[in-house]
Structures are given as C-alpha cells and as structure tokens.
Motif scaffolding. Structure first.
Motif, mmCIF file in Angstrom:
data_model
loop_
_atom_site.group_PDB
_atom_site.id
_atom_site.type_symbol
_atom_site.label_atom_id
_atom_site.label_comp_id
_atom_site.label_asym_id
_atom_site.label_seq_id
_atom_site.Cartn_x
_atom_site.Cartn_y
_atom_site.Cartn_z
ATOM 1 N N LEU A 317 -21.535 81.012 -74.745
ATOM 2 C CA LEU A 317 -20.662 81.446 -73.416
ATOM 3 C C LEU A 317 -19.180 81.118 -73.129
ATOM 4 C CD1 LEU A 317 -23.960 80.839 -71.227
ATOM 5 C CD2 LEU A 317 -22.973 83.052 -71.877
ATOM 6 N N SER A 318 -19.079 79.784 -73.431
ATOM 7 C CA SER A 318 -17.901 79.315 -73.259
ATOM 8 C C SER A 318 -16.684 79.856 -74.212
ATOM 9 C CB SER A 318 -17.721 77.809 -73.421
ATOM 10 O OG SER A 318 -18.729 77.181 -72.548
ATOM 11 N N PHE A 321 -16.054 83.476 -72.754
ATOM 12 C CA PHE A 321 -15.259 83.427 -71.635
ATOM 13 C C PHE A 321 -13.616 83.284 -71.952
ATOM 14 C CE2 PHE A 321 -19.331 82.152 -69.044
ATOM 15 C CZ PHE A 321 -19.803 83.702 -69.038
ATOM 16 N N ARG A 324 -11.970 85.994 -73.327
ATOM 17 C CA ARG A 324 -11.479 86.901 -72.518
ATOM 18 C C ARG A 324 -10.166 86.511 -71.632
ATOM 19 N NH1 ARG A 324 -17.471 88.187 -69.727
ATOM 20 N NH2 ARG A 324 -18.437 89.269 -71.587
ATOM 21 N N VAL A 351 -24.347 80.862 -64.829
ATOM 22 C CA VAL A 351 -23.394 81.543 -65.536
ATOM 23 C C VAL A 351 -22.156 81.800 -64.841
ATOM 24 C CG1 VAL A 351 -22.711 83.105 -67.499
ATOM 25 C CG2 VAL A 351 -25.011 82.247 -67.323
ATOM 26 N N ARG A 352 -22.302 82.341 -63.612
ATOM 27 C CA ARG A 352 -21.198 82.735 -62.971
ATOM 28 C C ARG A 352 -20.246 81.655 -62.724
ATOM 29 N NH1 ARG A 352 -23.326 84.534 -58.202
ATOM 30 N NH2 ARG A 352 -23.753 86.547 -58.968
ATOM 31 N N GLU A 355 -18.306 80.510 -65.632
ATOM 32 C CA GLU A 355 -16.980 81.432 -65.900
ATOM 33 C C GLU A 355 -16.037 80.833 -64.934
ATOM 34 O OE1 GLU A 355 -16.021 86.304 -66.395
ATOM 35 O OE2 GLU A 355 -17.953 85.360 -65.578
ATOM 36 N N ASN A 356 -16.349 80.630 -63.647
ATOM 37 C CA ASN A 356 -15.267 80.559 -62.887
ATOM 38 C C ASN A 356 -14.515 78.945 -63.116
ATOM 39 O OD1 ASN A 356 -16.029 82.677 -61.318
ATOM 40 N ND2 ASN A 356 -17.242 81.647 -59.827
ATOM 41 N N GLU A 359 -12.300 79.460 -65.685
ATOM 42 C CA GLU A 359 -11.122 80.205 -65.487
ATOM 43 C C GLU A 359 -10.204 79.128 -64.790
ATOM 44 O OE1 GLU A 359 -9.676 83.790 -62.417
ATOM 45 O OE2 GLU A 359 -11.751 83.425 -63.070
ATOM 46 N N SER A 438 -8.988 83.870 -59.256
ATOM 47 C CA SER A 438 -10.276 82.983 -58.961
ATOM 48 C C SER A 438 -10.435 83.046 -57.245
ATOM 49 C CB SER A 438 -10.005 81.448 -59.279
ATOM 50 O OG SER A 438 -11.194 80.868 -59.193
#
Length: 449
Positions: A317-318, A321, A324, A351-352, A355-356, A359, A438
């Motif tokens: 996942l990392s 992300f 992206r 997961v949200r 991602e935050n 970021e 963000s």
C-alpha cells in the motif's frame, strides 16, 4: 454465436407457457421440467445458460434446486419464481445463491430484464478486469478471501451490506462488486446518506415533479432513477432518519418509487449495496434503525478487514501511494525503519489514514527518503498535546467511539487554525503542518465549510 438455452422449472402449465413464449420471442431456446426429480435428471445430462425455477414443486423446493446448482453448476445463474409478497422466501433464495427472483404474477418487462442481466454473466459478456485505480490492494490471506467473496457476490443481484471501520475501503468494495457484475455497463451511483438534509431526502432519492413544492422549478430525477439498470450504493446508511427508512424499505420491496408530487409509481431496476462504519445490530437494538429494513439490506454481509489485521499489506500500500505522490521525477522512498514503524502502528483510520500520513511525510521529508522520524503516528496534523488537552474528564466516562472522538478534536483544531488565519487555507495548512491538498481533504471529510 450459439443460442442461449434456459431451463424452466414449474408445475403450472399456464406459467410454463408464458415463460416459454416470452423467452422464445427473445431468441432463446427453452427446456421445461415440472418437478424436482425430473430437473435433477436433466441437469445431470445437459448444461444450460440460465435456470428459472418455481419455489414450490410437487416433490421438493426450488431451494433444493438452487443448492444442487451451486454444487454442480456453479457458473450457471439461477433465478427464483415466488409468490407475490414472499420477501422472506426470496431472501432465502438469494442467501442460498440465487442470482435474483421474480414474483407471480410475472411482469413480462421485469422478466426480460432479469433474463438479459443473467445471461450477461457469461464470460463473453462481463469484464473481469478492474481498473488499477479501483483495485483492492493487498496479498494477505484476508484480502485474497475478500476478493474471492466479491467475485462470487458479483454474480448475484442480492443486496449486500458492507461492514467495516472508517477508512477500510467500503466504497471501493462496492465499486468492484458492480464492476465485476452484469450491471457494469450501467451507472454506479454512490450516495452518502448522512450528507443529505432530511427535508430534501425524499426528493434526492425519488425525484420530484415540477411545482410539487416551493422551489421545485423543474422536474428532477432521483438517485434511484439515475441508477436504473445499475447499482445504488448507500454509504453511511445508518444515518437515514426513520421516516426515510420506511420509504426506502417500500422501494426495495416493491422495486418501484414515486417521485414527490406524482400520483403514479415508477418501476426501477436497481441493485442496492449499503455500508456504514456503525454497528447496525446495535442501531436496531437502540431503535434508531428499522429491523425490517436491516434484514432487507443485510441479505448478505461482507466485512472489510481493518488495516491492523493485515499489516503485511502495508508495504505494498505504501509503495502504491508513494508512486501516486511521486511527480516531476521524484523518487521518494520509505526507509526500512519507517516501514517497520508503520507496520507496528494501530491505524484507527485504516487505509485512509495511511494515505494521509504518507502524503504529509512526503511533503515534509528532506531529500528523497521518508525516515521514521518523518512519520507522525499520533494523529496526522494534530499534536499529542492537543489530543491530551481534549481527553474527557473522569466524570464523562469512557470513550465509546475513538474515531468519532478524534474527528471531533481534529475538527476543533482545524476550525481554530482557520479562524486565526481569517480562513486563509494556505496559512492554516502551514500552521497545522499540513500540505494544502491534505487540508482540503480534511475539510471535505469533516464537512467544514
């Protein structure tokens, strides 16, 4: 191209004749049987593209045929024909693996829609690939099982209740069920039930007629009409007020809606998927959610695992992300120490939250490396002191919903920063240690206008 063949199982000659004539006019071949034993004998000798079976048979039940088909012809869709108003029977059929059901007296248009949709489940018609941006990421056992369940549910029209914590990707799951099913060429309409004002809810769901109320200057189609032929995803369905729950239940049972200001009902062909981060069983017990609607939505429950239950997926996942985020030829990567720190974190936002967090770390890190000290795992954009200062006093009792409590704190701090900067988002983002993007995400998530 070969002509599709449909097996019809019914002991009523009039129904058999109606079904045979209708399907023949659709260019399909039909084969008819009138009892359970004859049907089994035929299924042992032939294969079919679709089976339509009555619920009541002289020597058995349509549920027995569904069970046999699931075991020996799992790729063949089967639909149940049942008496009008027998929702409990229809629900049993869907739970057993039926593609869909139709009630007597048979509506010819509804029958044609059902047959056409079922025949699309052939591998020649349904796309089994999912766009990369909509893919569920992870190679853990839990995610492999989830993808298998999604593939199976995509072959049905049964209502699915998607449970899971906030940030686990429930809408992504709903999109994949739609994408892999026979409705994938029709609309997927997501709606957050908690974001619609209660006074506008009926109009939003069912549409309205021009002049039906003050401000209705034009005819408006509702969410059900917009999703006709496709899928309607009701996110945060627990936030529906009780009066709207009654109207939604009728729409699901009758498969019809009546726009505000109209006298006539309109038939709608919609598959309904629903989700919420709340425990619907507790909501029913507390009287905030109708039990009959819960049973109607929760024909099949699909649970999306929390991120802390599959830490082995955090590396993948990392990586995705960061890919992206990497633009303008940047190649920011995680150090092994940073990855280990992420894999040991609880992730209440799932997961949200991951991602935050990445970021923010991507924006603030030096060079092209995110190290462990770049990761603020307390709560993104909120200091430990701020959280400590907002803890409840002993008299307020324990926190029953950690996520809601953290969101309340986050909202208060963000609003304070915006007020201190006269609602200058760029200045507020700098004060909070966030990127502007963000902060925008948080404003949208927390409904801060």
């Amino acid at each position: 191209m070969s002509i599709a063949t449909v097996l019809i199982v019914d002991d009523e000659p009039d129904i058999l004749e109606l079904l045979e004539i209708t399907l023949s006019r659709m260019g399909l071949k039909t084969h008819s049987t009138c009892n359970y034993q004859e049907t089994l004998a035929v299924l042992q000798q032939q294969t079919f593209d679709l089976c339509l079976t009555d619920m009541r048979l002289p020597d058995g039940s349509g549920l027995d045929i569904i069970e046999y088909v699931q075991q020996h012809h799992s790729t063949m869709p089967i639909a149940m024909i049942t008496a009008y108003g027998c929702i409990e029977t229809a629900t049993k059929a869907l739970k057993a693996g039926a593609f869909d059901y139709i009630t007597k007296p048979v509506d010819i248009n509804r029958l044609r829609e059902l047959v056409s949709s079922a025949l699309k489940l052939s591998t020649n018609h349904v796309k089994h690939d999912v766009p990369v941006e909509n893919a569920l990421l992870g190679n853990s056992t839990l995610m492999q099982r989830l993808r298998m369940q999604i593939a199976k549910l995509a072959r049905s029209q049964a209502p699915v209740y998607i449970s899971g914590e906030s940030g686990t990707g429930k809408e992504l799951v709903a999109r994949q069920i739609h994408q892999l099913g026979s409705r994938n060429e029709q609309p997927f309409i997501p709606v957050n039930c908690g974001a619609i004002p209660s006074e506008l809810m009926e109009s939003e769901f069912f549409g309205h007629k021009k002049g039906s109320f003050s401000g209705a200057t034009d005819n408006k189609i509702g969410l059900f009409q917009a999703a006709h032929g496709g899928t309607l995803f009701l996110d945060e369905v627990a936030d529906l007020p009780l009066n709207m729950q009654v109207k939604l239940l009728r729409a699901l049972q009758e498969k019809t809606i009546r726009p505000v200001g109209c006298q006539q009902e309109q038939a709608v062909d919609v598959r309904v998927l629903s989700a919420t981060h709340k425990d619907l069983n507790k909501e029913v017990a507390a009287g905030r959610f109708r039990q009959d609607l819960f049973y109607r939505l929760n024909v099949i429950e699909l649970n999306v695992p929390a991120l802390r239950e599959r830490p082995e997926d955090i590396a993948l996942l990392s990586q995705v992300f960061l890919q992206r985020l990497n633009q303008d030829n940047n190649h920011v990567e995680l150090t092994p120490e940073a990855l280990a720190k992420l894999q040991s974190f609880h992730f209440p936002g799932n997961v949200r939250e991951l991602e935050n967090l990445l970021e923010r770390a991507y924006t603030l890190c030096e060079g092209n490396v995110i190290d462990s000290h770049d990761l603020n795992l307390t709560n993104v954009g909120i200091t430990p002191a701020a959280i400590a200062s907002e803890q409840p006093s002993p008299s307020t009792g324990p926190i029953n919903n950690l996520e809601h409590h953290l969101e309340t704190i986050e909202r208060k701090i963000i609003v304070q920063a915006l007020e201190e900067t006269r609602w200058n988002r760029t200045a507020a983002a700098e004060r909070l240690g966030l990127s502007l993007r963000s902060l925008r995400y948080r404003l949208k998530k927390l409904s801060i206008d």
